[in-house]
Design a protein around this motif. Sequence first.
Motif, PDB file in Angstrom:
ATOM      1  N   ARG A  84       0.821  -1.072  -0.085  1.00 28.03           N
ATOM      2  CA  ARG A  84       0.094   0.055  -0.032  1.00 28.03           C
ATOM      3  C   ARG A  84       0.943   1.229   0.108  1.00 28.03           C
ATOM      4  N   ILE A  85       0.642   2.121  -1.055  1.00 32.38           N
ATOM      5  CA  ILE A  85       1.374   3.246  -0.984  1.00 32.38           C
ATOM      6  C   ILE A  85       0.473   4.537  -0.804  1.00 32.38           C
ATOM      7  N   ALA A  86       1.212   5.364   0.101  1.00 34.86           N
ATOM      8  CA  ALA A  86       0.510   6.771   0.600  1.00 34.86           C
ATOM      9  C   ALA A  86       1.025   7.571  -0.685  1.00 34.86           C
ATOM     10  N   MET A  87       0.090   7.987  -1.494  1.00 29.26           N
ATOM     11  CA  MET A  87       0.352   8.898  -2.758  1.00 29.26           C
ATOM     12  C   MET A  87       1.153  10.277  -2.462  1.00 29.26           C
ATOM     13  N   ARG A  88       2.158  10.627  -3.168  1.00 28.70           N
ATOM     14  CA  ARG A  88       2.886  11.856  -2.940  1.00 28.70           C
ATOM     15  C   ARG A  88       2.629  12.600  -4.278  1.00 28.70           C
ATOM     16  N   ALA A  89       2.576  12.039  -5.473  1.00 31.44           N
ATOM     17  CA  ALA A  89       2.600  12.603  -6.639  1.00 31.44           C
ATOM     18  C   ALA A  89       1.874  11.762  -7.820  1.00 31.44           C
ATOM     19  N   SER A  90       1.028  12.355  -8.501  1.00 27.73           N
ATOM     20  CA  SER A  90       0.162  11.474  -9.759  1.00 27.73           C
ATOM     21  C   SER A  90      -0.181  12.442 -10.629  1.00 27.73           C
ATOM     22  N   THR A  91       0.750  12.298 -11.834  1.00 30.47           N
ATOM     23  CA  THR A  91       0.709  13.160 -12.878  1.00 30.47           C
ATOM     24  C   THR A  91      -0.216  12.734 -13.767  1.00 30.47           C
ATOM     25  N   ILE A  92      -0.781  13.679 -14.780  1.00 30.51           N
ATOM     26  CA  ILE A  92      -1.779  13.454 -15.734  1.00 30.51           C
ATOM     27  C   ILE A  92      -0.996  13.157 -17.240  1.00 30.51           C
ATOM     28  N   CYS A  93      -1.448  12.022 -18.073  1.00 31.87           N
ATOM     29  CA  CYS A  93      -0.948  11.739 -19.242  1.00 31.87           C
ATOM     30  C   CYS A  93      -1.901  12.248 -20.163  1.00 31.87           C
ATOM     31  N   GLY A  94      -1.523  12.449 -21.707  1.00 34.19           N
ATOM     32  CA  GLY A  94      -2.334  12.796 -22.684  1.00 34.19           C
ATOM     33  C   GLY A  94      -3.263  11.530 -22.942  1.00 34.19           C
ATOM     34  N   SER A  95      -2.678  10.274 -22.539  1.00 34.78           N
ATOM     35  CA  SER A  95      -3.355   9.099 -23.126  1.00 34.78           C
ATOM     36  C   SER A  95      -5.086   9.346 -22.140  1.00 34.78           C
ATOM     37  N   ASP A  96      -4.563   9.700 -20.931  1.00 29.55           N
ATOM     38  CA  ASP A  96      -5.773   9.592 -20.072  1.00 29.55           C
ATOM     39  C   ASP A  96      -7.003  10.661 -20.731  1.00 29.55           C
ATOM     40  N   LEU A  97      -6.361  11.830 -21.062  1.00 29.96           N
ATOM     41  CA  LEU A  97      -7.108  12.890 -21.647  1.00 29.96           C
ATOM     42  C   LEU A  97      -7.871  12.219 -22.931  1.00 29.96           C
ATOM     43  N   ARG A  98      -6.944  11.635 -23.839  1.00 30.27           N
ATOM     44  CA  ARG A  98      -7.738  11.290 -25.155  1.00 30.27           C
ATOM     45  C   ARG A  98      -8.602  10.144 -25.038  1.00 30.27           C
ATOM     46  N   ALA A  99      -8.391   9.045 -24.189  1.00 29.03           N
ATOM     47  CA  ALA A  99      -8.959   8.168 -24.300  1.00 29.03           C
ATOM     48  C   ALA A  99     -10.161   7.899 -23.077  1.00 29.03           C
ATOM     49  N   ILE A 100     -10.028   8.499 -21.921  1.00 28.71           N
ATOM     50  CA  ILE A 100     -10.792   8.248 -20.721  1.00 28.71           C
ATOM     51  C   ILE A 100     -11.468   9.643 -20.393  1.00 28.71           C
ATOM     52  N   TYR A 101     -10.720  10.670 -20.162  1.00 25.70           N
ATOM     53  CA  TYR A 101     -11.430  12.083 -19.674  1.00 25.70           C
ATOM     54  C   TYR A 101     -12.655  12.542 -20.572  1.00 25.70           C
ATOM     55  N   ARG A 102     -12.372  12.774 -21.634  1.00 17.25           N
ATOM     56  CA  ARG A 102     -13.222  13.317 -22.780  1.00 17.25           C
ATOM     57  C   ARG A 102     -14.310  12.446 -23.071  1.00 17.25           C
ATOM     58  N   GLU A 103     -14.158  11.111 -23.526  1.00 19.50           N
ATOM     59  CA  GLU A 103     -14.808  10.164 -23.773  1.00 19.50           C
ATOM     60  C   GLU A 103     -14.266   8.792 -23.681  1.00 19.50           C
ATOM     61  N   HIS A 104     -15.065   7.633 -23.116  1.00 12.88           N
ATOM     62  CA  HIS A 104     -14.257   6.281 -23.119  1.00 12.88           C
ATOM     63  C   HIS A 104     -14.148   5.811 -24.472  1.00 12.88           C
ATOM     64  N   LEU A 105     -13.070   6.032 -25.185  1.00 11.34           N
ATOM     65  CA  LEU A 105     -12.732   5.676 -26.370  1.00 11.34           C
ATOM     66  C   LEU A 105     -12.088   4.333 -26.694  1.00 11.34           C
ATOM     67  N   GLY A 106     -11.389   3.815 -25.473  1.00 13.18           N
ATOM     68  CA  GLY A 106     -10.339   2.757 -25.655  1.00 13.18           C
ATOM     69  C   GLY A 106     -11.220   1.500 -25.582  1.00 13.18           C
ATOM     70  N   SER A 107     -10.480   0.409 -26.084  1.00 11.71           N
ATOM     71  CA  SER A 107     -10.976  -0.979 -26.204  1.00 11.71           C
ATOM     72  C   SER A 107      -9.554  -1.888 -25.856  1.00 11.71           C
ATOM     73  N   GLY A 108      -9.951  -2.991 -25.540  1.00  5.15           N
ATOM     74  CA  GLY A 108      -8.493  -3.782 -25.099  1.00  5.15           C
ATOM     75  C   GLY A 108      -7.882  -3.246 -24.135  1.00  5.15           C
ATOM     76  N   PRO A 109      -6.611  -3.041 -24.355  1.00  6.75           N
ATOM     77  CA  PRO A 109      -5.564  -2.434 -23.240  1.00  6.75           C
ATOM     78  C   PRO A 109      -6.067  -0.960 -22.874  1.00  6.75           C
ATOM     79  N   GLU A 110      -6.730  -0.456 -23.763  1.00  4.74           N
ATOM     80  CA  GLU A 110      -7.026   0.996 -23.286  1.00  4.74           C
ATOM     81  C   GLU A 110      -8.427   1.002 -22.858  1.00  4.74           C
ATOM     82  N   ALA A 111      -9.374   0.099 -22.391  1.00  2.52           N
ATOM     83  CA  ALA A 111     -10.305   0.115 -21.941  1.00  2.52           C
ATOM     84  C   ALA A 111     -10.588   0.439 -20.536  1.00  2.52           C
ATOM     85  N   TYR A 112     -11.361   1.515 -20.495  1.00  5.31           N
ATOM     86  CA  TYR A 112     -11.362   2.076 -18.905  1.00  5.31           C
ATOM     87  C   TYR A 112     -12.648   1.425 -18.207  1.00  5.31           C
TER      88      TYR A 112
END
Length: 343
Positions: free
Chosen positions: A28-56
């Motif tokens: 168990r890790i007490a979080m100290r930093a968690s950055t935001i990736c462009g893949s999160d924006l492209r395939a999850i944040y705007r809309e759930h586009l992914g399938s397979g490895p990118e399926a949210y």
Amino acid sequence: MFAAYLPGGSRVELKEVPDPEPGYGQVRIAMRASTICGSDLRAIYREHLGSGPEAYQGVVGGHEPAGRVESIGGGVGRIKAGDRVVVYHISGCGQCDECRKGYQISCLSPQRAAYGWQRDGGHATYMIADERDCLVLPDSLTFVDGACVACGFGTAYEALRRIDVSGHDSLLITGLGPVGLAAGLMGRKLGSPLVVGVDPSAARRELALKLGAVDAATVPGSGELSTLMPGGADTAIDCSGSGQGQLATIDGTRPWGRVALVGEGGVIDGLDVSHAIIHKQLTIHGSWVTSTGHMAELLRQLDRWDLHPEQVVTETFPLEQVAEAYAAADAAQTGKVSIVWKD
């Protein structure tokens, strides 16, 4: 604890959920930093586009985590409570050829699960990670440094290794977002005597120049690139994830040059393969994230180079403002955006 979920529609939901407990082989890790990736924006944040490895799958977001190990489960021996760690963001089956090589990103087992995509990630007070996915941070690196390595810097380093950038090679970088900045900073450390960046955003070009990630920066299609790099670049990396950017990267490389395509999501229309690739004798690599072995190597190199990835982070937010953090990252006018906790 509090945890952030990404339901789509450019929204973030912050919920209070029970604290997780580590199972066998987990920490168990007490979080100290968690950055935001462009893949999160492209395939999850705007809309759930992914399938397979990118399926949210509705899990806690965030696949670029770093923090301090608070407790360990049974069977854990290498990682200790109190260790400062970065988490390799894909947990594979551990048995296939790709996993044994350290490329869990390429694991094809149904057991494969990416943090922040198919299993809970780092946008929370605590996260659970398998011991085998954790790498200990050198004392010289900060938690934000580690979070940047988890995906962005690790991805850029793998691409630089694939095209074997050295003091003999000029380097072209298309797309000066966080991964492009990482490629430029590390390309300079690997000895490239000339690094040129291409990006339509004036803010990103200015940041790349300010950080020293590039020697010069220009806009796509301006014609200035042929003046900056007569005959083309020896090596090139596309970090834009656009078909136009990928084509410009290939076209901007000299004959016998070496290209890595890193940015995801692009389709190259109108590519004349004979003219652009075959007759130029190009070597083109598709480069997807990195391996745990190369990530460990990168952590050692950053320590030796005295290079801090956190310099590409231009905005930080507490977890309580995670929605604002995603909005800032989605505007694509900044460097890296990070969620941070007090140590």
